[in-house]
Scaffold this motif. Structure first.
Motif, PDB file in Angstrom:
ATOM      1  N   SER A 187      51.287  60.644 118.722  1.00 23.04           N
ATOM      2  CA  SER A 187      52.355  61.464 118.370  1.00 23.04           C
ATOM      3  C   SER A 187      53.501  61.309 119.566  1.00 23.04           C
ATOM      4  O   SER A 187      54.516  61.253 119.219  1.00 23.04           O
ATOM      5  N   PRO A 213      58.829  71.612 126.437  1.00 22.00           N
ATOM      6  CA  PRO A 213      58.645  70.592 124.997  1.00 22.00           C
ATOM      7  C   PRO A 213      59.047  69.208 125.173  1.00 22.00           C
ATOM      8  O   PRO A 213      59.911  68.844 125.668  1.00 22.00           O
ATOM      9  N   GLY A 240      52.684  71.178 121.449  1.00 20.28           N
ATOM     10  CA  GLY A 240      52.453  72.026 120.235  1.00 20.28           C
ATOM     11  C   GLY A 240      51.427  73.070 120.792  1.00 20.28           C
ATOM     12  O   GLY A 240      50.862  72.973 121.749  1.00 20.28           O
ATOM     13  N   GLU A 241      51.227  73.905 119.689  1.00 23.11           N
ATOM     14  CA  GLU A 241      50.518  74.952 119.969  1.00 23.11           C
ATOM     15  C   GLU A 241      48.917  74.426 119.734  1.00 23.11           C
ATOM     16  O   GLU A 241      47.946  75.270 120.495  1.00 23.11           O
ATOM     17  N   THR A 275      54.307  69.805 126.622  1.00 24.77           N
ATOM     18  CA  THR A 275      53.534  70.267 125.586  1.00 24.77           C
ATOM     19  C   THR A 275      53.848  69.540 124.380  1.00 24.77           C
ATOM     20  O   THR A 275      54.987  69.326 123.970  1.00 24.77           O
TER      21      THR A 275
END
Length: 263
Positions: free
Chosen positions: A234, A179, A222-223, A220
């Motif tokens: 982001s 993450p 996010g999903e 990552t």
């Protein structure tokens, strides 16, 4: 909020400076309709700011009476965005938002699947346009520095440049990833950090393997699968907000270099 004017070359003469850029003069005089005696801040894009009031207008000049000069020193690590150029002119939006969020350097990244490739005859015009967007964004957000907008770089050249200066982070859609916030929490913030954002078709496996070979950390976001411009904003926003939390300061600390004497 004081109006800001960008002048990369400033000469202070007896507490006054003269603006000669016709575009800036037109904007101050005819668009903003500023008058003699109104406050104006002039900045050089490298951290120096001149605070004063408009003293006079000439046919092709504007004179500012300077009250004080402030130098904004860097206190944060280097923050670089290397981003594949998306279609429909969205790279200008990326430059604008990355500038507002504190990016120090922005690299238009040419990858295997990048669909937008600037022709040689258009590169200089595009470069000037990108730099103009960065200047406008810096004015709006009250930045005293202008991010460096690099000419387009291919993936391997960008990696070679970035790995010397920063820790590399590459968002990935699959594989072993961490993450982003976890990486930011564990990152050694005495170093700079770079984010590599791929094109709409993602980086190729070869590009990912090259990045990992060069020490890039896969993360990552996010999903969901984010568009190029969303991913770019982001990662810079996450780094910017995280730095606010751990440092409690703006990107630069300000101190007065010179207080001008009143006439």
């Amino acid at each position: 909020m004081t109006i800001r004017c960008y002048c990369p070359q400033i000469q202070l003469n007896q507490n006054a400076l003269t603006i000669t850029d016709l575009k800036e003069i037109h904007h101050i005089k005819n668009v903003l309709r500023l008058k003699k005696g109104e406050p104006l801040t002039v900045f050089d894009g490298e951290g120096q700011e001149y605070h004063g009031v408009i003293d006079s207008f000439g046919p092709q000049t504007a004179v500012v009476r300077v009250n004080d000069v402030r130098r904004n020193e860097r206190v944060r690590p280097l923050l670089i965005l290397a981003c594949a150029v998306p279609k429909k002119g969205k790279f200008e939006d990326i430059i604008e938002k990355a500038t507002e969020l504190g990016a120090d350097e922005i690299i238009p990244l040419q990858t295997r699947r990048t669909e937008v490739v600037f022709k040689p005859e258009a590169r200089e015009r595009k470069q000037q346009r990108f730099e103009s967007v960065a200047v406008s964004a810096a004015k709006q957000c009250q930045r005293s520095t202008i991010p460096v907008i690099h000419p387009p770089m291919n993936f391997k050249d960008a990696m070679a440049y970035l790995k010397i200066k920063t820790f590399l982070v590459i968002p990935s859609l699959s594989g072993d990833r961490q993450p982003l916030l976890k990486v930011l929490e564990e990152f050694d913030w005495s170093k700079g950090i770079s984010f590599l954002i791929g094109p709409e078709g993602d980086f190729t496996l070869e590009e990912y393997q090259w990045a990992w070979k060069e020490g890039a950390c896969a993360v990552t976001l996010g999903e969901t699968v984010l568009r190029v411009e969303t991913a770019a904003v982001s990662v810079i926003a996450a780094a910017n907000f995280y730095l606010d939390r751990i440092m409690g300061t703006r990107p630069h600390s300000s101190h007065t270099v010179k207080s001008a004497q009143k006439d």
